[in-house]
Design a protein around this motif. Structure first.
Motif, PDB file in Angstrom:
ATOM      1  N   MET A  45      -2.812  -5.280  36.542  1.00  0.00           N
ATOM      2  CA  MET A  45      -2.702  -6.723  36.690  1.00  0.00           C
ATOM      3  C   MET A  45      -1.415  -7.075  37.435  1.00  0.00           C
ATOM      4  SD  MET A  45      -2.630  -9.664  33.751  1.00  0.00           S
ATOM      5  CE  MET A  45      -1.000  -9.129  33.222  1.00  0.00           C
ATOM      6  N   ASN A  46      -1.524  -8.033  38.367  1.00  0.00           N
ATOM      7  CA  ASN A  46      -0.376  -8.401  39.200  1.00  0.00           C
ATOM      8  C   ASN A  46       0.448  -9.483  38.499  1.00  0.00           C
ATOM      9  OD1 ASN A  46       1.408  -9.186  41.196  1.00  0.00           O
ATOM     10  ND2 ASN A  46      -0.096  -9.007  42.837  1.00  0.00           N
ATOM     11  N   GLU A  47       1.451  -9.054  37.709  1.00  0.00           N
ATOM     12  CA  GLU A  47       2.262 -10.009  36.965  1.00  0.00           C
ATOM     13  C   GLU A  47       3.113 -10.863  37.898  1.00  0.00           C
ATOM     14  OE1 GLU A  47       4.501  -8.277  33.834  1.00  0.00           O
ATOM     15  OE2 GLU A  47       2.775  -7.261  32.925  1.00  0.00           O
ATOM     16  N   ALA A  48       3.549 -10.286  39.007  1.00  0.00           N
ATOM     17  CA  ALA A  48       4.355 -11.053  39.965  1.00  0.00           C
ATOM     18  C   ALA A  48       3.548 -12.220  40.530  1.00  0.00           C
ATOM     19  CB  ALA A  48       4.841 -10.138  41.089  1.00  0.00           C
ATOM     20  N   LEU A  49       2.266 -11.956  40.820  1.00  0.00           N
ATOM     21  CA  LEU A  49       1.401 -13.023  41.335  1.00  0.00           C
ATOM     22  C   LEU A  49       1.244 -14.128  40.296  1.00  0.00           C
ATOM     23  CD1 LEU A  49      -0.604 -14.227  43.360  1.00  0.00           C
ATOM     24  CD2 LEU A  49      -2.392 -12.803  42.332  1.00  0.00           C
ATOM     25  N   LEU A  50       1.058 -13.750  39.043  1.00  0.00           N
ATOM     26  CA  LEU A  50       0.929 -14.743  37.976  1.00  0.00           C
ATOM     27  C   LEU A  50       2.143 -15.661  37.946  1.00  0.00           C
ATOM     28  CD1 LEU A  50      -0.553 -12.867  34.871  1.00  0.00           C
ATOM     29  CD2 LEU A  50      -1.520 -14.837  36.036  1.00  0.00           C
ATOM     30  N   GLU A  75       4.282 -16.288  40.302  1.00  0.00           N
ATOM     31  CA  GLU A  75       4.389 -17.110  41.502  1.00  0.00           C
ATOM     32  C   GLU A  75       3.465 -18.323  41.453  1.00  0.00           C
ATOM     33  OE1 GLU A  75       3.657 -14.566  44.792  1.00  0.00           O
ATOM     34  OE2 GLU A  75       5.506 -13.403  44.541  1.00  0.00           O
ATOM     35  N   LEU A  76       2.339 -18.188  40.751  1.00  0.00           N
ATOM     36  CA  LEU A  76       1.366 -19.266  40.697  1.00  0.00           C
ATOM     37  C   LEU A  76       1.707 -20.338  39.671  1.00  0.00           C
ATOM     38  CD1 LEU A  76      -1.953 -17.193  40.919  1.00  0.00           C
ATOM     39  CD2 LEU A  76      -0.954 -18.635  42.700  1.00  0.00           C
ATOM     40  N   VAL A  77       2.586 -20.026  38.739  1.00  0.00           N
ATOM     41  CA  VAL A  77       2.861 -20.945  37.626  1.00  0.00           C
ATOM     42  C   VAL A  77       3.242 -22.353  38.080  1.00  0.00           C
ATOM     43  CG1 VAL A  77       4.519 -21.431  35.782  1.00  0.00           C
ATOM     44  CG2 VAL A  77       3.358 -19.237  35.862  1.00  0.00           C
ATOM     45  N   PRO A  78       4.249 -22.537  38.947  1.00  0.00           N
ATOM     46  CA  PRO A  78       4.635 -23.910  39.286  1.00  0.00           C
ATOM     47  C   PRO A  78       3.521 -24.707  39.949  1.00  0.00           C
ATOM     48  CG  PRO A  78       5.757 -22.324  40.699  1.00  0.00           C
ATOM     49  CD  PRO A  78       5.105 -21.537  39.618  1.00  0.00           C
ATOM     50  N   ALA A  79       2.732 -24.068  40.823  1.00  0.00           N
ATOM     51  CA  ALA A  79       1.645 -24.779  41.480  1.00  0.00           C
ATOM     52  C   ALA A  79       0.597 -25.227  40.470  1.00  0.00           C
ATOM     53  CB  ALA A  79       0.999 -23.888  42.544  1.00  0.00           C
ATOM     54  N   VAL A  80       0.283 -24.373  39.506  1.00  0.00           N
ATOM     55  CA  VAL A  80      -0.735 -24.717  38.509  1.00  0.00           C
ATOM     56  C   VAL A  80      -0.231 -25.839  37.603  1.00  0.00           C
ATOM     57  CG1 VAL A  80      -2.135 -23.841  36.602  1.00  0.00           C
ATOM     58  CG2 VAL A  80      -1.732 -22.401  38.602  1.00  0.00           C
ATOM     59  N   ILE A  81       1.026 -25.766  37.165  1.00  0.00           N
ATOM     60  CA  ILE A  81       1.586 -26.854  36.360  1.00  0.00           C
ATOM     61  C   ILE A  81       1.533 -28.161  37.145  1.00  0.00           C
ATOM     62  CG2 ILE A  81       3.680 -27.774  35.290  1.00  0.00           C
ATOM     63  CD1 ILE A  81       4.493 -24.946  34.593  1.00  0.00           C
ATOM     64  N   GLY A  82       1.896 -28.105  38.425  1.00  0.00           N
ATOM     65  CA  GLY A  82       1.888 -29.311  39.249  1.00  0.00           C
ATOM     66  C   GLY A  82       0.513 -29.927  39.356  1.00  0.00           C
ATOM     67  N   ILE A  83      -0.509 -29.103  39.475  1.00  0.00           N
ATOM     68  CA  ILE A  83      -1.876 -29.620  39.580  1.00  0.00           C
ATOM     69  C   ILE A  83      -2.285 -30.320  38.290  1.00  0.00           C
ATOM     70  CG2 ILE A  83      -4.306 -28.911  39.743  1.00  0.00           C
ATOM     71  CD1 ILE A  83      -3.353 -26.745  41.742  1.00  0.00           C
ATOM     72  N   LEU A  84      -1.946 -29.717  37.152  1.00  0.00           N
ATOM     73  CA  LEU A  84      -2.286 -30.353  35.878  1.00  0.00           C
ATOM     74  C   LEU A  84      -1.575 -31.690  35.710  1.00  0.00           C
ATOM     75  CD1 LEU A  84      -3.609 -27.599  35.259  1.00  0.00           C
ATOM     76  CD2 LEU A  84      -2.684 -27.782  32.941  1.00  0.00           C
ATOM     77  N   GLU A 109      -9.949  -8.775  37.562  1.00  0.00           N
ATOM     78  CA  GLU A 109      -9.117  -9.817  38.140  1.00  0.00           C
ATOM     79  C   GLU A 109      -9.974 -10.750  38.979  1.00  0.00           C
ATOM     80  OE1 GLU A 109      -5.247 -10.077  41.106  1.00  0.00           O
ATOM     81  OE2 GLU A 109      -5.318  -8.543  39.536  1.00  0.00           O
ATOM     82  N   PRO A 110      -9.820 -12.069  38.822  1.00  0.00           N
ATOM     83  CA  PRO A 110     -10.667 -13.014  39.561  1.00  0.00           C
ATOM     84  C   PRO A 110     -10.393 -12.982  41.059  1.00  0.00           C
ATOM     85  CG  PRO A 110      -8.908 -14.161  38.422  1.00  0.00           C
ATOM     86  CD  PRO A 110      -8.851 -12.751  37.941  1.00  0.00           C
ATOM     87  N   ARG A 111     -11.407 -13.367  41.827  1.00  0.00           N
ATOM     88  CA  ARG A 111     -11.239 -13.422  43.281  1.00  0.00           C
ATOM     89  C   ARG A 111     -10.298 -14.550  43.690  1.00  0.00           C
ATOM     90  NH1 ARG A 111     -17.341 -13.401  45.395  1.00  0.00           N
ATOM     91  NH2 ARG A 111     -17.577 -14.621  43.472  1.00  0.00           N
ATOM     92  N   ASP A 112     -10.266 -15.618  42.905  1.00  0.00           N
ATOM     93  CA  ASP A 112      -9.377 -16.751  43.165  1.00  0.00           C
ATOM     94  C   ASP A 112      -8.459 -16.931  41.963  1.00  0.00           C
ATOM     95  OD1 ASP A 112      -8.110 -19.077  43.871  1.00  0.00           O
ATOM     96  OD2 ASP A 112      -9.876 -20.375  43.673  1.00  0.00           O
ATOM     97  N   PRO A 113      -7.353 -16.171  41.895  1.00  0.00           N
ATOM     98  CA  PRO A 113      -6.479 -16.236  40.715  1.00  0.00           C
ATOM     99  C   PRO A 113      -5.955 -17.629  40.421  1.00  0.00           C
ATOM    100  CG  PRO A 113      -5.933 -14.336  42.078  1.00  0.00           C
ATOM    101  CD  PRO A 113      -6.886 -15.172  42.873  1.00  0.00           C
ATOM    102  N   LYS A 114      -5.554 -18.360  41.462  1.00  0.00           N
ATOM    103  CA  LYS A 114      -5.016 -19.699  41.247  1.00  0.00           C
ATOM    104  C   LYS A 114      -6.085 -20.625  40.666  1.00  0.00           C
ATOM    105  CE  LYS A 114      -2.813 -23.549  43.700  1.00  0.00           C
ATOM    106  NZ  LYS A 114      -2.312 -24.007  45.012  1.00  0.00           N
ATOM    107  N   GLY A 115      -7.288 -20.578  41.259  1.00  0.00           N
ATOM    108  CA  GLY A 115      -8.367 -21.413  40.761  1.00  0.00           C
ATOM    109  C   GLY A 115      -8.722 -21.083  39.322  1.00  0.00           C
TER     110      GLY A 115
END
Length: 380
Positions: free
Chosen positions: A1-6, A8-17, A46-52
């Motif tokens: 599992m790509n923990e670094a990718l996770l 990196e995605l955190v701020p964008a996901v919080i912002g969307i919510l 692992e999903p094809r679209d991790p951010k989604g």
């Protein structure tokens, strides 16, 4: 599992919510719950679209939490009846989170903790371990910080200087626990530099890279400190130095000098010297003059006294030091060094011993004690 990718995605996901109607605290909690779910599910597939995937799961977690709170039933109905707006550009969301986490209403320690949690994607346990405090203590600190910024609205641009100060505090924590905070600060500053074009952001990134390049040579195998003049320069990371210098040169070319650019210029001059004896102390003094004009910081003036002692001789350094408050941190250690450079080993040994008693860390205390013992031994 790509923990670094996770992470990196955190701020964008919080912002969307947040844009979909969640308040910051609820959004951050929901994303943390989604990260826990990702750790459980992703190793198998692992999903094809991790951010989604994270957005979907976090939004469901948020709605579940809303349903469980009867006092917020009206908000839940509104969230389900109204179509949620589509995701905003990730850069905008990330930048908003930086400004939120570095809000001036927060104490520096709270701002750092919230930044590491919401922007860095670290767990409370990881942050607590890095700061050597109980997890419960760090959880309370983060909770208070989230409550403080819960009602903050961004109707005007945030203060870049405050954001940079928080990132600098993260970097200066260095390494402890299982999280390398210096490396984390560099990662976050790179992220910030990607979404905001500002010479001081570049200056801070350059400063971090140049300082971090010397990390491997700063301590001996037994953990004792190695002063800059005695470091093995072949162990310096030349790639980080080259990157830092390139970033700094581009920032300075914009002719909008700030304190982080000036600090980076000093670090670059140290990095450029093949040996300690070949350091261009005259230029370093000139940069300290620029830095003093920008900040009027007593600590900067203290460091400038050391540089003057190297450039113009120990008597000149001692004269510059005499104009400063003796209560300044490290003042006694600097005085000891300059007196030794001036040939007064008896006074230097006494001051080294005095400075050791005031040292804030054990490695620094041990280093100063060894300096005093060395001079006392040589004087016999």
């Amino acid at each position: 599992m790509n923990e670094a990718l996770l992470r990196e995605l955190v701020p964008a996901v919080i912002g969307i919510l947040v844009r979909r109607g969640a308040d910051f605290a609820a959004a951050e909690d929901a994303v943390q719950d989604a990260l826990v779910e990702a750790v459980r599910v992703w190793p198998a597939e692992e999903p094809r679209d991790p951010k989604g995937w994270l957005v979907t799961v976090a939004w469901r977690k948020f709605l579940d939490a809303t349903r469980a709170d009867t006092a917020r039933r009206r908000r839940e109905d509104q969230a389900e009846e109204e179509p949620a707006p589509g995701p905003a550009p990730a850069a905008d969301d990330t930048l908003r989170l930086y400004f939120l986490c570095a809000h001036p209403s927060l104490t520096p320690s709270s701002a750092v903790a919230l930044t590491l949690r919401a922007v860095g994607g670290l767990t409370t346990r990881q942050i607590a371990a890095a700061y050597l405090v109980p997890e419960a203590t760090m959880a309370q600190r983060i909770s208070r910080a989230k409550r403080t910024v819960a009602g903050v609205r961004f109707d005007a641009p945030g203060d870049v200087a405050t954001v940079l100060r928080v990132l600098y505090l993260v970097f200066n924590e260095g390494y402890s626990g299982d999280v390398d905070l210096a490396a984390e600060a560099i990662r976050l500053t790179r992220q910030l530099a990607a979404v905001i074009d500002h010479p001081e952001v570049a200056g801070l990134l350059a400063l971090m890279l140049l300082h971090h390049a010397r990390r491997a040579s700063r301590t001996a195998p037994d953990g004792s400190l190695i002063p800059l003049a005695d470091q093995d320069r072949t162990r310096w990371d030349t790639r980080s130095i080259a990157e830092g210098v390139t970033i700094l040169q581009a920032a300075l070319a914009r002719d909008q000098l700030g304190e982080f650019q000036a600090q980076a210029a000093i670090a670059a001059l140290h990095a450029d010297a093949p040996t300690a004896a070949e350091t261009d102390w005259v230029q370093i003094v000139e940069w300290y003059d620029e830095l003093t004009a920008l900040t009027d910081s007593p600590i900067v003036r203290l460091n400038r006294a050391v540089a003057i002692g190297e450039a113009d001789g120990a008597p000149a350094g001692l004269a510059a030091l005499a104009r400063l408050d003796p209560a300044l941190p490290r003042h006694t250690a600097v005085a000891a060094y300059l007196h030794e450079r001036n040939g007064d080993h008896t006074t230097a040994a006494r001051l080294y011993a005095e400075a050791a008693h005031k040292a804030p860390t054990l490695p620094e205390r041990n280093h100063l004690t060894r300096q005093a013992a060395r001079l006392n031994t040589n004087s016999r």
